[in-house]
Write an enzyme that holds these catalytic residues in place. Structure first.
Site, PDB file in Angstrom:
ATOM      1  N   CYS A   4       0.848  -1.195   0.000  1.00 18.78           N
ATOM      2  CA  CYS A   4       0.000   0.000   0.000  1.00 18.78           C
ATOM      3  C   CYS A   4       0.885   1.247   0.000  1.00 18.78           C
ATOM      4  O   CYS A   4       1.715   1.443   0.893  1.00 18.78           O
ATOM      5  CB  CYS A   4      -0.914  -0.002   1.222  1.00 18.78           C
ATOM      6  N   CYS A   7       0.578   3.425   3.138  1.00 17.33           N
ATOM      7  CA  CYS A   7       1.258   2.830   4.297  1.00 17.33           C
ATOM      8  C   CYS A   7       2.751   3.079   4.190  1.00 17.33           C
ATOM      9  O   CYS A   7       3.421   3.360   5.194  1.00 17.33           O
ATOM     10  CB  CYS A   7       0.969   1.338   4.391  1.00 17.33           C
ATOM     11  N   ASP A  30      -0.059  16.575  -2.005  1.00 13.60           N
ATOM     12  CA  ASP A  30      -0.373  15.669  -3.110  1.00 13.60           C
ATOM     13  C   ASP A  30       0.678  15.849  -4.203  1.00 13.60           C
ATOM     14  O   ASP A  30       1.062  16.971  -4.539  1.00 13.60           O
ATOM     15  CB  ASP A  30      -1.773  15.972  -3.655  1.00 13.60           C
ATOM     16  N   HIS A  46      -3.983   1.419   8.487  1.00 14.56           N
ATOM     17  CA  HIS A  46      -4.535   1.113   7.164  1.00 14.56           C
ATOM     18  C   HIS A  46      -6.022   0.789   7.270  1.00 14.56           C
ATOM     19  O   HIS A  46      -6.411  -0.202   7.876  1.00 14.56           O
ATOM     20  CB  HIS A  46      -3.811  -0.066   6.510  1.00 14.56           C
ATOM     21  N   ASN A  86     -12.859  10.434  -1.608  1.00 13.61           N
ATOM     22  CA  ASN A  86     -13.329   9.566  -2.682  1.00 13.61           C
ATOM     23  C   ASN A  86     -13.433   8.141  -2.154  1.00 13.61           C
ATOM     24  O   ASN A  86     -12.543   7.676  -1.425  1.00 13.61           O
ATOM     25  CB  ASN A  86     -12.353   9.601  -3.863  1.00 13.61           C
ATOM     26  N   HIS A  97      -6.381   3.366   0.456  1.00 14.83           N
ATOM     27  CA  HIS A  97      -6.073   3.633   1.872  1.00 14.83           C
ATOM     28  C   HIS A  97      -6.780   4.957   2.151  1.00 14.83           C
ATOM     29  O   HIS A  97      -6.466   5.977   1.514  1.00 14.83           O
ATOM     30  CB  HIS A  97      -4.543   3.724   2.064  1.00 14.83           C
ATOM     31  N   HIS A  99      -8.234   8.400   2.801  1.00 12.69           N
ATOM     32  CA  HIS A  99      -7.551   9.694   2.877  1.00 12.69           C
ATOM     33  C   HIS A  99      -8.529  10.808   2.571  1.00 12.69           C
ATOM     34  O   HIS A  99      -9.521  10.623   1.856  1.00 12.69           O
ATOM     35  CB  HIS A  99      -6.370   9.760   1.903  1.00 12.69           C
TER      36      HIS A  99
HETATM   37  P1  5GP Z   1      -7.785   9.359  -4.735  1.00  9.54           P
HETATM   38  O1  5GP Z   1      -8.041   9.432  -6.205  1.00  9.54           O
HETATM   39  O2  5GP Z   1      -7.447   7.948  -4.305  1.00  9.54           O
HETATM   40  O3  5GP Z   1      -8.837   9.991  -3.905  1.00  9.54           O
HETATM   41  O4  5GP Z   1      -6.500  10.255  -4.485  1.00  9.54           O
HETATM   42  C1  5GP Z   1      -5.199   9.765  -4.473  1.00  9.54           C
HETATM   43  C2  5GP Z   1      -4.287  10.959  -4.532  1.00  9.54           C
HETATM   44  O5  5GP Z   1      -2.991  10.537  -4.157  1.00  9.54           O
HETATM   45  C3  5GP Z   1      -4.170  11.580  -5.927  1.00  9.54           C
HETATM   46  O6  5GP Z   1      -4.565  12.949  -5.877  1.00  9.54           O
HETATM   47  C4  5GP Z   1      -2.688  11.415  -6.273  1.00  9.54           C
HETATM   48  O7  5GP Z   1      -2.170  12.544  -6.946  1.00  9.54           O
HETATM   49  C5  5GP Z   1      -2.036  11.220  -4.920  1.00  9.54           C
HETATM   50  N1  5GP Z   1      -0.859  10.383  -4.921  1.00  9.54           N
HETATM   51  C6  5GP Z   1      -0.729   9.165  -5.492  1.00  9.54           C
HETATM   52  N2  5GP Z   1       0.495   8.658  -5.284  1.00  9.54           N
HETATM   53  C7  5GP Z   1       1.149   9.581  -4.532  1.00  9.54           C
HETATM   54  C8  5GP Z   1       2.474   9.619  -3.978  1.00  9.54           C
HETATM   55  O8  5GP Z   1       3.285   8.711  -4.125  1.00  9.54           O
HETATM   56  N3  5GP Z   1       2.810  10.731  -3.265  1.00  9.54           N
HETATM   57  C9  5GP Z   1       1.925  11.768  -3.068  1.00  9.54           C
HETATM   58  N4  5GP Z   1       2.355  12.805  -2.358  1.00  9.54           N
HETATM   59  N5  5GP Z   1       0.674  11.761  -3.572  1.00  9.54           N
HETATM   60  C10 5GP Z   1       0.296  10.681  -4.301  1.00  9.54           C
HETATM   61 ZN    ZN Z   2      -2.312   1.431   3.602  1.00  9.61          ZN
END
Ligand code: 5GP
Ligand code: ZN
Length: 111
Positions: A4, A7, A30, A46, A86, A97, A99
């Protein structure tokens, strides 16, 4: 667990630009910001999504919500901010995970 990605960010295996942390959550920028300020609040524990919450998570969820204003204040979001969670594929969740997105720092598109 785990491969993950969040995580790995909470345990420090993957680096992130942290702006806040405490015993229950971390907040980092982000990697693909969708607003001038785009933060992610992630519980250290998690939990995949809102759909996986149980009464045992009530304290954690209250903590996340109650911590938001302080995080926003520290990030300079004095004019307000938007929060998004989301859930699942249909909700656009890419990282399984739980958020919370915190967005602000400019004019956000209408919702
Ligand atoms: P979701 O679409 O799951 O609600 O949002 C996931 C968010 O995590 C996205 O806005 C994406 O840009 C961000 N994200 C994905 N991988 C990483 C990462 O490795 N580091 C950071 N800082 N953000 C990430
Ligand atoms: Zn996780």
């Amino acid at each position: 667990m785990n491969d993950c990605i969040f995580c790995k960010i909470t345990d420090g295996t993957i680096p992130s630009d942290r702006v806040y942390e405490d015993e229950q959550v971390i907040v980092f920028r982000d990697i693909y910001p969708k607003a001038p300020v785009h933060l992610l609040m992630v519980p250290r524990q998690h939990v995949e999504s809102l759909n996986d919450l149980t009464p045992a998570h009530d304290g954690l969820m209250a903590h996340m919500l109650r911590t938001l204003p302080e995080v926003a204040r520290r990030a300079g979001l004095t004019d307000g901010y938007r929060t998004i969670i989301n859930t699942g594929r249909g909700g656009g969740q890419e990282v399984p995970h739980l958020h919370m997105h915190i967005l602000g720092g400019g004019r956000l598109p209408g919702f």
